[in-house]
Design a protein around this motif. Sequence first.
Motif, PDB file in Angstrom:
ATOM      1  N   VAL A  13      44.957  53.496  45.553  1.00  0.00           N
ATOM      2  CA  VAL A  13      44.020  52.392  45.244  1.00  0.00           C
ATOM      3  C   VAL A  13      44.190  51.444  46.427  1.00  0.00           C
ATOM      4  CG1 VAL A  13      43.763  50.628  43.622  1.00  0.00           C
ATOM      5  CG2 VAL A  13      44.430  52.828  42.869  1.00  0.00           C
ATOM      6  N   ARG A  14      45.234  51.280  46.954  1.00  0.00           N
ATOM      7  CA  ARG A  14      45.482  50.111  48.348  1.00  0.00           C
ATOM      8  C   ARG A  14      44.513  50.794  49.538  1.00  0.00           C
ATOM      9  NH1 ARG A  14      50.740  49.632  46.222  1.00  0.00           N
ATOM     10  NH2 ARG A  14      51.613  51.287  47.535  1.00  0.00           N
ATOM     11  N   ASP A  15      44.811  51.961  49.532  1.00  0.00           N
ATOM     12  CA  ASP A  15      43.814  52.705  50.466  1.00  0.00           C
ATOM     13  C   ASP A  15      42.367  52.579  50.304  1.00  0.00           C
ATOM     14  OD1 ASP A  15      46.376  53.221  51.924  1.00  0.00           O
ATOM     15  OD2 ASP A  15      46.266  55.518  51.334  1.00  0.00           O
ATOM     16  N   PHE A  16      41.850  52.865  49.081  1.00  0.00           N
ATOM     17  CA  PHE A  16      40.663  52.798  48.514  1.00  0.00           C
ATOM     18  C   PHE A  16      40.054  51.262  48.977  1.00  0.00           C
ATOM     19  CE2 PHE A  16      37.450  52.133  45.119  1.00  0.00           C
ATOM     20  CZ  PHE A  16      36.687  53.416  45.235  1.00  0.00           C
ATOM     21  N   ILE A  17      40.867  50.283  48.578  1.00  0.00           N
ATOM     22  CA  ILE A  17      40.439  48.955  48.481  1.00  0.00           C
ATOM     23  C   ILE A  17      40.267  48.664  50.058  1.00  0.00           C
ATOM     24  CG2 ILE A  17      41.076  46.556  48.710  1.00  0.00           C
ATOM     25  CD1 ILE A  17      42.521  47.309  45.718  1.00  0.00           C
ATOM     26  N   THR A  18      41.179  49.134  50.997  1.00  0.00           N
ATOM     27  CA  THR A  18      41.021  48.790  52.449  1.00  0.00           C
ATOM     28  C   THR A  18      39.914  49.544  53.141  1.00  0.00           C
ATOM     29  OG1 THR A  18      43.568  48.449  52.652  1.00  0.00           O
ATOM     30  CG2 THR A  18      42.426  49.159  54.630  1.00  0.00           C
ATOM     31  N   THR A  19      39.902  50.904  52.709  1.00  0.00           N
ATOM     32  CA  THR A  19      38.758  51.666  53.410  1.00  0.00           C
ATOM     33  C   THR A  19      37.237  51.218  52.926  1.00  0.00           C
ATOM     34  OG1 THR A  19      40.192  53.605  53.249  1.00  0.00           O
ATOM     35  CG2 THR A  19      37.642  54.171  53.491  1.00  0.00           C
ATOM     36  N   HIS A  20      37.096  50.708  51.694  1.00  0.00           N
ATOM     37  CA  HIS A  20      35.804  50.543  51.476  1.00  0.00           C
ATOM     38  C   HIS A  20      35.636  48.926  51.365  1.00  0.00           C
ATOM     39  CE1 HIS A  20      35.034  54.572  50.621  1.00  0.00           C
ATOM     40  NE2 HIS A  20      36.054  54.746  49.608  1.00  0.00           N
ATOM     41  N   GLY A  21      36.783  48.275  51.753  1.00  0.00           N
ATOM     42  CA  GLY A  21      36.354  46.789  51.595  1.00  0.00           C
ATOM     43  C   GLY A  21      36.021  46.218  50.185  1.00  0.00           C
ATOM     44  N   ILE A  22      36.764  46.875  49.404  1.00  0.00           N
ATOM     45  CA  ILE A  22      36.250  46.776  47.970  1.00  0.00           C
ATOM     46  C   ILE A  22      37.283  45.665  47.062  1.00  0.00           C
ATOM     47  CG2 ILE A  22      37.478  48.364  46.681  1.00  0.00           C
ATOM     48  CD1 ILE A  22      35.056  49.032  45.105  1.00  0.00           C
ATOM     49  N   SER A  23      36.881  44.836  46.300  1.00  0.00           N
ATOM     50  CA  SER A  23      37.712  43.616  45.601  1.00  0.00           C
ATOM     51  C   SER A  23      38.345  44.484  44.494  1.00  0.00           C
ATOM     52  CB  SER A  23      36.822  42.576  45.417  1.00  0.00           C
ATOM     53  OG  SER A  23      36.427  43.158  44.043  1.00  0.00           O
ATOM     54  N   GLN A  24      39.713  44.009  44.172  1.00  0.00           N
ATOM     55  CA  GLN A  24      40.379  44.267  42.832  1.00  0.00           C
ATOM     56  C   GLN A  24      39.689  44.324  41.703  1.00  0.00           C
ATOM     57  OE1 GLN A  24      44.246  42.380  42.916  1.00  0.00           O
ATOM     58  NE2 GLN A  24      44.552  42.639  45.017  1.00  0.00           N
ATOM     59  N   ALA A  25      38.714  43.184  41.748  1.00  0.00           N
ATOM     60  CA  ALA A  25      37.869  43.127  40.457  1.00  0.00           C
ATOM     61  C   ALA A  25      36.782  44.033  40.288  1.00  0.00           C
ATOM     62  CB  ALA A  25      36.986  41.742  40.451  1.00  0.00           C
ATOM     63  N   ASP A  26      36.334  44.961  41.418  1.00  0.00           N
ATOM     64  CA  ASP A  26      35.508  45.944  41.410  1.00  0.00           C
ATOM     65  C   ASP A  26      36.214  47.026  40.965  1.00  0.00           C
ATOM     66  OD1 ASP A  26      33.176  44.565  42.062  1.00  0.00           O
ATOM     67  OD2 ASP A  26      33.368  44.788  44.123  1.00  0.00           O
ATOM     68  N   VAL A  27      37.352  47.369  41.474  1.00  0.00           N
ATOM     69  CA  VAL A  27      38.262  48.496  41.093  1.00  0.00           C
ATOM     70  C   VAL A  27      38.296  48.450  39.506  1.00  0.00           C
ATOM     71  CG1 VAL A  27      40.434  49.325  41.363  1.00  0.00           C
ATOM     72  CG2 VAL A  27      39.337  48.703  43.137  1.00  0.00           C
ATOM     73  N   ALA A  28      38.808  47.487  39.011  1.00  0.00           N
ATOM     74  CA  ALA A  28      38.948  46.921  37.583  1.00  0.00           C
ATOM     75  C   ALA A  28      37.736  47.468  36.872  1.00  0.00           C
ATOM     76  CB  ALA A  28      39.377  45.850  37.519  1.00  0.00           C
ATOM     77  N   LYS A  29      36.700  46.883  37.462  1.00  0.00           N
ATOM     78  CA  LYS A  29      35.195  47.315  36.634  1.00  0.00           C
ATOM     79  C   LYS A  29      34.901  48.862  36.666  1.00  0.00           C
ATOM     80  CE  LYS A  29      30.494  46.175  36.471  1.00  0.00           C
ATOM     81  NZ  LYS A  29      29.869  47.532  36.562  1.00  0.00           N
ATOM     82  N   LYS A  30      35.051  49.402  38.126  1.00  0.00           N
ATOM     83  CA  LYS A  30      34.491  50.603  38.147  1.00  0.00           C
ATOM     84  C   LYS A  30      35.620  51.585  37.418  1.00  0.00           C
ATOM     85  CE  LYS A  30      32.312  50.049  42.569  1.00  0.00           C
ATOM     86  NZ  LYS A  30      30.938  50.650  41.894  1.00  0.00           N
ATOM     87  N   SER A  31      36.865  51.386  37.350  1.00  0.00           N
ATOM     88  CA  SER A  31      37.640  52.297  36.601  1.00  0.00           C
ATOM     89  C   SER A  31      37.918  52.119  35.402  1.00  0.00           C
ATOM     90  CB  SER A  31      39.100  52.133  37.482  1.00  0.00           C
ATOM     91  OG  SER A  31      39.672  50.812  36.936  1.00  0.00           O
ATOM     92  N   GLY A  32      37.520  51.003  34.612  1.00  0.00           N
ATOM     93  CA  GLY A  32      37.739  50.398  33.298  1.00  0.00           C
ATOM     94  C   GLY A  32      39.176  49.820  33.114  1.00  0.00           C
ATOM     95  N   VAL A  33      39.990  49.732  34.002  1.00  0.00           N
ATOM     96  CA  VAL A  33      41.427  49.213  34.078  1.00  0.00           C
ATOM     97  C   VAL A  33      41.295  47.561  33.898  1.00  0.00           C
ATOM     98  CG1 VAL A  33      43.734  49.199  34.840  1.00  0.00           C
ATOM     99  CG2 VAL A  33      42.317  51.219  34.813  1.00  0.00           C
ATOM    100  N   ARG A  34      42.010  46.966  33.338  1.00  0.00           N
ATOM    101  CA  ARG A  34      42.004  45.549  33.538  1.00  0.00           C
ATOM    102  C   ARG A  34      42.345  45.128  34.687  1.00  0.00           C
ATOM    103  NH1 ARG A  34      45.624  43.910  28.497  1.00  0.00           N
ATOM    104  NH2 ARG A  34      45.828  41.729  29.626  1.00  0.00           N
ATOM    105  N   LYS A  35      41.741  43.992  35.086  1.00  0.00           N
ATOM    106  CA  LYS A  35      42.194  43.501  36.334  1.00  0.00           C
ATOM    107  C   LYS A  35      43.768  43.137  36.707  1.00  0.00           C
ATOM    108  CE  LYS A  35      41.016  39.846  39.590  1.00  0.00           C
ATOM    109  NZ  LYS A  35      40.207  38.537  40.197  1.00  0.00           N
ATOM    110  N   GLU A  36      44.198  42.623  35.411  1.00  0.00           N
ATOM    111  CA  GLU A  36      45.817  42.192  35.443  1.00  0.00           C
ATOM    112  C   GLU A  36      46.436  43.110  35.816  1.00  0.00           C
ATOM    113  OE1 GLU A  36      43.437  39.251  33.157  1.00  0.00           O
ATOM    114  OE2 GLU A  36      43.551  41.406  33.184  1.00  0.00           O
ATOM    115  N   TYR A  37      46.024  44.499  35.254  1.00  0.00           N
ATOM    116  CA  TYR A  37      46.960  45.754  35.419  1.00  0.00           C
ATOM    117  C   TYR A  37      46.822  46.370  36.797  1.00  0.00           C
ATOM    118  CZ  TYR A  37      47.778  46.486  30.242  1.00  0.00           C
ATOM    119  OH  TYR A  37      48.429  46.179  29.160  1.00  0.00           O
ATOM    120  N   VAL A  38      45.525  46.215  37.380  1.00  0.00           N
ATOM    121  CA  VAL A  38      45.196  46.641  38.731  1.00  0.00           C
ATOM    122  C   VAL A  38      46.244  45.928  39.718  1.00  0.00           C
ATOM    123  CG1 VAL A  38      43.462  46.741  40.482  1.00  0.00           C
ATOM    124  CG2 VAL A  38      42.968  47.482  38.406  1.00  0.00           C
TER     125      VAL A  38
END
Length: 317
Positions: A13-38
């Motif tokens: 997940v850390r690599d994914f965020i770095t590679t794509h310049g994506i936010s933790q909030a977007d990771v939460a939305k796309k995965s369905g995992v709560r942002k707090e858990y991310v």
Amino acid sequence: METTLKQQIAQGVRDFITTHGISQADVAKKSGVRKEYVNIIIKEESNFMYDAGGKTGLIPAKHFYALAELVGISTKKEYWELQPTDQLNTILSNLQTAKQNGSTNVIIGDTGAGKTYALDLFAKKHPQDVFTLKVGSSDNLGDLIDKIIEQLNISTGKTKSKKIRDIAKKLRELKALGFSPMIVFDESEYMKQPALCACKELYDNIHEHCSLVLIGTDQLIDNIDRLRKRNKAGIPQFYRRIKFGIRQLPPIDRSFATFLTDINDRKLRTFLQRNCENYGELHDALVPALREADETKQPLTENLVRTVLGIPDTMYV
């Protein structure tokens, strides 16, 4: 779930965020995992424990599985390998070209040719600006518009026309930020006349800022042709916009040569070639048998496939 696998997913997940310049909030939305858990999961040296409302505990494994799916980490043994079929290569090439040029395309291929599989691969490589929607048989115009809004994560007006304008505004903003946004409708053969007309209106608002792709079977073209012949409102105009963007996939290789190279049982190869119409059916026939062969240490044979699928010797050629 073992801690080592959780750590592997967290690093992924850390690599994914770095590679794509994506936010933790977007990771939460796309995965369905709560942002707090991310936030907890990707923290260096995390113990993967949550603390909320005076309650503490390990973050449930289901959230790790969801994140693994998002970033492309396999959490179980895979029995179906990616094969560079003509259909896969053609879809990926067309999607890449459409994205680069902001063009509108319609990709037509047989059922079971791997269209959705290829689209999923492409979308995972472009998580920030490729938005995919699966068209349902019961979807109306409003449903499709709402699916786009959900994908874009925006607030909009209440009327359909205002929603489309707000969608276009968001896509223009992404383009201005240097992205190459793309909206892809999968299984578009289910689109009804109002939905097709909505695509025309969407095209008119975004065609200079976003690529628009419809993926489906030849039923989509047949449906459009029927509506054109009946001169249904908006359809001739929609067809004019897609006419030279229609791309036909190569026919499926019914010998399944690239998939069957490791199968030694000649009877099984013949059985699969005679009874499977497409790659999807080949997958459905082989994967359960491959899993059974692996778990029981049996050779992969026609008899094993028939046993696993519950097909008697007298059924099928």
